[in-house]
Structure formats: structure tokens, C-alpha cells
Design a protein around this motif. Structure first.
Motif, PDB file in Angstrom:
ATOM      1  N   THR A 285      -7.533   6.528  16.406  1.00 38.47           N
ATOM      2  CA  THR A 285      -8.922   7.008  16.378  1.00 38.47           C
ATOM      3  C   THR A 285      -9.784   6.323  17.427  1.00 38.47           C
ATOM      4  OG1 THR A 285      -9.869   5.451  14.762  1.00 38.47           O
ATOM      5  CG2 THR A 285      -8.672   7.363  13.875  1.00 38.47           C
ATOM      6  N   LEU A 286      -9.149   5.662  18.376  1.00 39.42           N
ATOM      7  CA  LEU A 286      -9.795   5.045  19.540  1.00 39.42           C
ATOM      8  C   LEU A 286     -10.576   3.781  19.219  1.00 39.42           C
ATOM      9  CD1 LEU A 286     -11.061   8.278  21.378  1.00 39.42           C
ATOM     10  CD2 LEU A 286      -8.815   7.189  21.484  1.00 39.42           C
ATOM     11  N   SER A 287     -10.170   3.050  18.172  1.00 40.04           N
ATOM     12  CA  SER A 287     -10.750   1.730  17.918  1.00 40.04           C
ATOM     13  C   SER A 287      -9.782   0.872  17.115  1.00 40.04           C
ATOM     14  CB  SER A 287     -12.089   1.830  17.178  1.00 40.04           C
ATOM     15  OG  SER A 287     -11.920   1.798  15.780  1.00 40.04           O
ATOM     16  N   PHE A 288     -10.025  -0.443  17.156  1.00 36.90           N
ATOM     17  CA  PHE A 288      -9.161  -1.387  16.441  1.00 36.90           C
ATOM     18  C   PHE A 288      -9.231  -1.213  14.938  1.00 36.90           C
ATOM     19  CE2 PHE A 288     -13.038  -3.711  15.598  1.00 36.90           C
ATOM     20  CZ  PHE A 288     -12.763  -4.463  14.455  1.00 36.90           C
ATOM     21  N   LYS A 289     -10.244  -0.496  14.428  1.00 27.44           N
ATOM     22  CA  LYS A 289     -10.437  -0.365  12.986  1.00 27.44           C
ATOM     23  C   LYS A 289      -9.257   0.321  12.301  1.00 27.44           C
ATOM     24  CE  LYS A 289     -14.504  -2.324  12.951  1.00 27.44           C
ATOM     25  NZ  LYS A 289     -15.759  -1.599  12.911  1.00 27.44           N
ATOM     26  N   ASP A 290      -8.413   1.011  13.063  1.00 29.67           N
ATOM     27  CA  ASP A 290      -7.231   1.640  12.465  1.00 29.67           C
ATOM     28  C   ASP A 290      -6.303   0.615  11.835  1.00 29.67           C
ATOM     29  OD1 ASP A 290      -8.289   3.964  13.434  1.00 29.67           O
ATOM     30  OD2 ASP A 290      -6.782   4.295  14.971  1.00 29.67           O
ATOM     31  N   ARG A 291      -6.307  -0.609  12.357  1.00 27.45           N
ATOM     32  CA  ARG A 291      -5.442  -1.652  11.805  1.00 27.45           C
ATOM     33  C   ARG A 291      -5.763  -1.911  10.327  1.00 27.45           C
ATOM     34  NH1 ARG A 291      -2.628  -4.463  15.636  1.00 27.45           N
ATOM     35  NH2 ARG A 291      -3.322  -4.271  17.806  1.00 27.45           N
ATOM     36  N   GLY A 292      -7.047  -1.944   9.997  1.00 30.06           N
ATOM     37  CA  GLY A 292      -7.436  -2.204   8.622  1.00 30.06           C
ATOM     38  C   GLY A 292      -7.489  -0.957   7.773  1.00 30.06           C
ATOM     39  N   ALA A 293      -7.897   0.166   8.370  1.00 28.03           N
ATOM     40  CA  ALA A 293      -8.082   1.392   7.590  1.00 28.03           C
ATOM     41  C   ALA A 293      -6.777   1.925   7.021  1.00 28.03           C
ATOM     42  CB  ALA A 293      -8.762   2.458   8.451  1.00 28.03           C
ATOM     43  N   VAL A 294      -5.678   1.787   7.763  1.00 31.08           N
ATOM     44  CA  VAL A 294      -4.416   2.320   7.257  1.00 31.08           C
ATOM     45  C   VAL A 294      -4.002   1.596   5.976  1.00 31.08           C
ATOM     46  CG1 VAL A 294      -2.950   0.796   8.682  1.00 31.08           C
ATOM     47  CG2 VAL A 294      -2.054   2.991   7.879  1.00 31.08           C
ATOM     48  N   LEU A 295      -4.266   0.306   5.878  1.00 26.04           N
ATOM     49  CA  LEU A 295      -3.942  -0.428   4.651  1.00 26.04           C
ATOM     50  C   LEU A 295      -4.926  -0.107   3.533  1.00 26.04           C
ATOM     51  CD1 LEU A 295      -2.906  -4.041   5.731  1.00 26.04           C
ATOM     52  CD2 LEU A 295      -1.477  -2.268   4.750  1.00 26.04           C
ATOM     53  N   LEU A 296      -6.203  -0.040   3.873  1.00 29.84           N
ATOM     54  CA  LEU A 296      -7.228   0.184   2.863  1.00 29.84           C
ATOM     55  C   LEU A 296      -7.092   1.567   2.230  1.00 29.84           C
ATOM     56  CD1 LEU A 296      -9.545  -1.275   1.560  1.00 29.84           C
ATOM     57  CD2 LEU A 296     -11.033  -0.535   3.423  1.00 29.84           C
ATOM     58  N   VAL A 297      -6.879   2.583   3.044  1.00 26.45           N
ATOM     59  CA  VAL A 297      -6.701   3.937   2.509  1.00 26.45           C
ATOM     60  C   VAL A 297      -5.362   4.041   1.771  1.00 26.45           C
ATOM     61  CG1 VAL A 297      -6.494   6.381   3.107  1.00 26.45           C
ATOM     62  CG2 VAL A 297      -8.222   4.969   4.220  1.00 26.45           C
ATOM     63  N   GLY A 298      -4.334   3.339   2.282  1.00 25.19           N
ATOM     64  CA  GLY A 298      -3.058   3.318   1.580  1.00 25.19           C
ATOM     65  C   GLY A 298      -3.186   2.732   0.186  1.00 25.19           C
ATOM     66  N   LEU A 299      -4.040   1.718   0.042  1.00 30.22           N
ATOM     67  CA  LEU A 299      -4.279   1.150  -1.279  1.00 30.22           C
ATOM     68  C   LEU A 299      -5.024   2.144  -2.166  1.00 30.22           C
ATOM     69  CD1 LEU A 299      -4.268  -1.245  -3.270  1.00 30.22           C
ATOM     70  CD2 LEU A 299      -6.435  -1.977  -2.233  1.00 30.22           C
ATOM     71  N   ALA A 300      -6.037   2.820  -1.613  1.00 30.65           N
ATOM     72  CA  ALA A 300      -6.788   3.810  -2.381  1.00 30.65           C
ATOM     73  C   ALA A 300      -5.858   4.893  -2.917  1.00 30.65           C
ATOM     74  CB  ALA A 300      -7.878   4.436  -1.514  1.00 30.65           C
ATOM     75  N   GLN A 301      -4.932   5.350  -2.085  1.00 32.41           N
ATOM     76  CA  GLN A 301      -3.981   6.368  -2.516  1.00 32.41           C
ATOM     77  C   GLN A 301      -3.073   5.827  -3.615  1.00 32.41           C
ATOM     78  OE1 GLN A 301      -0.726   7.590   0.133  1.00 32.41           O
ATOM     79  NE2 GLN A 301      -1.396   9.710  -0.149  1.00 32.41           N
TER      80      GLN A 301
ATOM     81  N   ALA B 212       0.878  -1.178   0.000  1.00 35.86           N
ATOM     82  CA  ALA B 212       0.000   0.000   0.000  1.00 35.86           C
ATOM     83  C   ALA B 212       0.910   1.221   0.000  1.00 35.86           C
ATOM     84  CB  ALA B 212      -0.909   0.001   1.223  1.00 35.86           C
ATOM     85  N   ALA B 213       0.343   2.380  -0.243  1.00 34.87           N
ATOM     86  CA  ALA B 213       1.143   3.605  -0.245  1.00 34.87           C
ATOM     87  C   ALA B 213       1.706   3.851   1.146  1.00 34.87           C
ATOM     88  CB  ALA B 213       0.297   4.788  -0.690  1.00 34.87           C
ATOM     89  N   PRO B 214       3.006   4.038   1.278  1.00 35.29           N
ATOM     90  CA  PRO B 214       3.591   4.280   2.600  1.00 35.29           C
ATOM     91  C   PRO B 214       3.387   5.719   3.052  1.00 35.29           C
ATOM     92  CG  PRO B 214       5.296   4.348   0.935  1.00 35.29           C
ATOM     93  CD  PRO B 214       4.021   3.996   0.217  1.00 35.29           C
ATOM     94  N   GLY B 215       3.646   5.966   4.309  1.00 38.16           N
ATOM     95  CA  GLY B 215       3.700   7.340   4.796  1.00 38.16           C
ATOM     96  C   GLY B 215       2.433   7.899   5.387  1.00 38.16           C
ATOM     97  N   ILE B 216       1.352   7.097   5.519  1.00 32.09           N
ATOM     98  CA  ILE B 216       0.128   7.666   6.093  1.00 32.09           C
ATOM     99  C   ILE B 216      -0.145   7.126   7.496  1.00 32.09           C
ATOM    100  CG2 ILE B 216      -0.895   8.036   3.815  1.00 32.09           C
ATOM    101  CD1 ILE B 216      -2.769   5.679   4.426  1.00 32.09           C
ATOM    102  N   SER B 217       0.855   6.500   8.088  1.00 31.54           N
ATOM    103  CA  SER B 217       0.660   5.961   9.434  1.00 31.54           C
ATOM    104  C   SER B 217       0.358   7.065  10.437  1.00 31.54           C
ATOM    105  CB  SER B 217       1.910   5.197   9.875  1.00 31.54           C
ATOM    106  OG  SER B 217       1.802   4.795  11.215  1.00 31.54           O
ATOM    107  N   LEU B 218      -0.511   6.739  11.394  1.00 26.48           N
ATOM    108  CA  LEU B 218      -0.801   7.630  12.521  1.00 26.48           C
ATOM    109  C   LEU B 218      -0.266   7.057  13.830  1.00 26.48           C
ATOM    110  CD1 LEU B 218      -4.467   8.607  11.575  1.00 26.48           C
ATOM    111  CD2 LEU B 218      -2.500  10.153  11.632  1.00 26.48           C
ATOM    112  N   GLY B 219       0.569   6.019  13.709  1.00 22.93           N
ATOM    113  CA  GLY B 219       1.130   5.398  14.903  1.00 22.93           C
ATOM    114  C   GLY B 219       0.311   4.228  15.401  1.00 22.93           C
ATOM    115  N   GLU B 220      -0.439   3.595  14.502  1.00 23.40           N
ATOM    116  CA  GLU B 220      -1.301   2.467  14.870  1.00 23.40           C
ATOM    117  C   GLU B 220      -0.476   1.225  15.216  1.00 23.40           C
ATOM    118  OE1 GLU B 220       0.002   2.753  10.965  1.00 23.40           O
ATOM    119  OE2 GLU B 220      -1.504   4.092  11.848  1.00 23.40           O
TER     120      GLU B 220
END
Length: 386
Positions: free
Chosen positions: A97-113, A67-75
Motif C-alpha cells: 500500500t506504499l508505506s511501512f504501515k503494512d508491516r503492522g497492519a498485516v498482523l493486526l488485521v490477522g488478529l482481528a480475523q 495471527a490468522a494466516p493467508g492475508i499477506s499481500l507480499g509485504e
């Protein structure tokens, strides 16, 4: 924190688990064109010694799809703390963002980018939408999130704060998903479905890889997971298969799935010995709103994953959810009602004396305390505070 680049840069295909239809990742189709079902990823890494900081999801970059690197928020790297001598909790509500969903969202949004999406669209009962919105903000992508009209105002406020457009849909979670999918076919729109897109599950599998790490190269006897759409349970099952296949664990721990008694279609199918959902399950009010999914699209996979490990499904009544939330709060852990479902099941004796880990998936700040879990009036103290 800067994310590490995955070891492979080739984009794997998606595969339909039912009929084997192959769909390239760059194809905008969000489901199988033959059966309209969710797709898996044709990606089979072999885990080895993790590299990098133990506090980062990217410690496992070598077993994550590109996935596109560089969008981590420290998950990643959530703490593991004991609740009893035999049960520990993994504090995934401490994610950015205060939930486990960050684990999947960082990859999914990285792919979108990486795929050059013009806009990202998601549907959610709150937490997944918040996570996708936050990572879109980090990636500089426009984002629209569809939510049920009953979604907690605190969650919609958080989504909007990240700059996403919030669309409130009359009706339940199923109606929200249908509305989002109808809008997902617009040109340039990437449908970031945490249910249908397999990249999300590739991210949630890091929950179990971290746990293996934290326990010194082993997993507990049982992994207890709340289940609505099954995005965490299927990620855990994927990690268990990877670890077992690589010889890093001698046997698979039992997966125990927990649903709210009010909306428990998977538990009912399991009790009836079915491979898929039976009749319709009506939506019903429950404090565990995040797992109140009447017809999860990956039901067949969820049921198979639990059975393959000798696990079971458990349901918790509404009367057990608020006391479990209050109990955790008294232990210093402020968790939303959905996130306490597993602890409620364990407190009710669902696993006996089995060694287990439960995830605390979302922070209490997202919804507040359940009314029946509210503490009484504050006691008056003397001027000295004694």
C-alpha cells in the motif's frame, strides 16, 4: 504470497507497562482499564536463523505473535540502497500500500480475523488507515477509517478504493483519535489502533530484523527513524532488544528520532530531560503531516527507548523538508514529505559522519511534491530530443 503460520498458536496477553495490568488479547478493551494507557504484548521470542524468502516479512514468522494466516499481500523485504558512503535508505515505500504501515497492519488485521471481529475500526492521518483497509479487504472484513478532514485526498481515495468507509473528522489528528475511540466500544468492533495495540509494533519490528539480515548479521552505528506516534521507532527498539538479547549483535545501535520542528513535543521533552511530555504542544501546519502528533500516547516509552541506546532527538525545519524531498526525487526516489524527514535531518548534518540507515516510509504518490519542491517548467528540446 502465502504467509507462513507462526511457530506458536497460543495467544499472549497484553500488559500495561505502567502498572502491570494484564488484559487477554480476546478482551475487546483497547487500553489499560486501570490507567487508560496503551498496552504491550507479553511475548518474548528468541530470534534464530530466519527461514523463507528474503523478500517476505514472513521470513520472521518464528518471532511474530500468532495471527490468522493467508492475508499477506507480499509485504516485507524492502530494498536497501546507498545514498552516500555512510548512509543508506531502506525503501519501505515499496510496500503493497506504499508505506511501512503494512508491516503492522498485516498482523493486526490477522488478529482481528482470528478473533472473529464483525468490523474493524481504525483512525489515521492516512497511511495506517490505508493499510488497515487493504488488509481488511484481503481478509473479507468490514472496515471503517476515521481521518482528519485535512487528510490528503489521494490517501482517502486509496482507503475508499479498498472498500472501507471513510469518516472525516473536523480538527486535528488528536480529534480524530478521540472520535474513533468513542466508536470503538460497539459490540463486535475490533479497534485496530496502530498506536494502542501492541500487535502493530510486533509487525514493525521486522524492519530492523530485515536490516540485520541485509547487512550480513549486523546493524549500523545509528538507526534514524521519523517519530510521531512512534510505531516504527518502538518496533525497531523491540527488534534491537531481541537481537542483542540473543547475542546476534554485540551492542545496541543508537536510535535517532526525527520530528518536524513545527510539531516536536518529544524532542522538547528530551531536551528538557523529562521522562514524559511536558506542557501542551499546539498543532501547527507542517509538510510532514504523518508525524505531526502533539501528544503521542507512548511518549514515555519512546523517550526511554532513545535514551537507552545513547541516541538523540532531532528536529527539521519546514525549510529543509521540500529540498530533501526534491533531492531524493532527483536520485530516483519519489517519497512523500513525511517520509523524507530523516534524510532532511541527515542532510543538515545531524549525525556527522556516523554510519546510518534512514527509512523512506511512504510514496510520493500519496501526497504529491511539496509546492517548493516542484521542478520548474520542462525545457524545450529539439525534434531529435537532443
Amino acid at each position: 504470497m502465502t504467509s507462513a503460520a507462526p511457530s506458536s498458536t497460543a495467544l499472549p496477553d497484553r500488559l500495561c507497562p505502567r502498572d502491570g495490568t494484564r488484559v487477554p488479547l480476546a478482551d475487546p478493551a483497547w487500553c489499560c482499564p486501570a490507567c487508560a494507557g496503551p498496552l504491550d504484548l507479553d511475548f518474548h521470542p528468541v530470534p534464530g536463523p530466519p527461514a523463507g524468502p528474503a523478500t517476505s516479512l514472513w521470513r520472521y514468522a518464528d518471532i511474530l505473535p500468532p495471527a490468522a494466516p493467508g492475508i499477506s499481500l507480499g509485504e516485507g523485504g524492502s530494498p536497501l540502497v546507498p545514498l552516500t558512503e555512510r548512509v543508506s535508505a531502506k525503501l519501505d515505500f515499496l510496500m503493497p500500500t506504499l508505506s511501512f504501515k503494512d508491516r503492522g497492519a498485516v498482523l493486526l488485521v490477522g488478529l482481528a480475523q482470528r478473533l472473529g471481529a464483525r468490523e474493524v475500526l481504525a483512525d489515521s492521518s492516512g497511511n495506517a488507515g490505508t493499510s488497515v483497509a487493504a488488509y481488511c479487504a484481503r481478509a473479507g472484513l468490514r472496515c471503517t477509517v476515521y481521518v482528519p478532514e485535512s487528510t490528503s485526498p489521494k490517501k482517502t481515495e486509496q482507503i475508499a478504493a479498498h472498500g472501507a468507509r471513510v469518516v472525516r473528522v473536523p480538527g486535528d489528528r488528536e480529534a480524530t483519535a478521540r472520535a474513533a475511540r468513542a466508536a470503538a466500544d460497539e459490540p463486535g468492533v475490533f479497534y485496530a489502533s496502530h498506536v494502542f495495540h501492541p500487535y502493530f509494533t510486533q509487525g514493525t519490528k521486522t524492519y530492523a530484523h530485515e536490516l540485520w539480515d541485509q547487512l550480513g548479521g549486523r546493524l549500523p552505528e545509528a538507526l534514524v527513524v521519523p517519530v510521531g506516534n512512534g510505531t516504527l521507532l518502538l518496533g525497531v527498539a523491540l527488534a534491537v532488544e531481541e537481537l542483542h538479547g540473543a547475542g546476534l549483535i554485540p551492542h545496541r545501535p543508537a536510535l535517532h528520532a526525527v520530528q518536524a520542528e513545527a510539531v516536536s513535543p518529544l524532542a522538547r521533552a528530551w531536551r528538557e530531560g523529562l521522562d514524559d511530555l511536558g506542557g501542551d504542544t499546539p498543532a501547527a501546519p507542517t509538510l510532514a503531516e504523518g508525524i505531526a502528533i502533539p501528544r503521542p500516547p507512548r511518549a514515555r516509552q519512546i523517550l526511554a527507548a532513545v535514551r537507552a541506546t545513547g541516541g538523540a532527538f532531532h528536529t527539521v525545519p519546514e525549510s529543509a523538508i521540500a529540498p530533501a524531498q526534491a533531492d531524493l526525487a532527483k536520485r530516483g526516489l519519489y517519497v512523500e514529505a513525511t517520509g523524507v524527514a530523516c534524510w532532511a535531518a541527515v542532510r543538515e548534518g545531524a549525525l556527522g559522519d556516523t554510519e546510518a540507515v534512514v527509512p523512506l516510509c511512504g510514496a510520493g504518490l500519496k501526497t504529491g511534491m511539496a509546492p517548493s519542491a516542484q521542478p520548474g517548467p520542462a525545457q524545450k528540446t529539439s525534434p531529435s530530443g537532443a
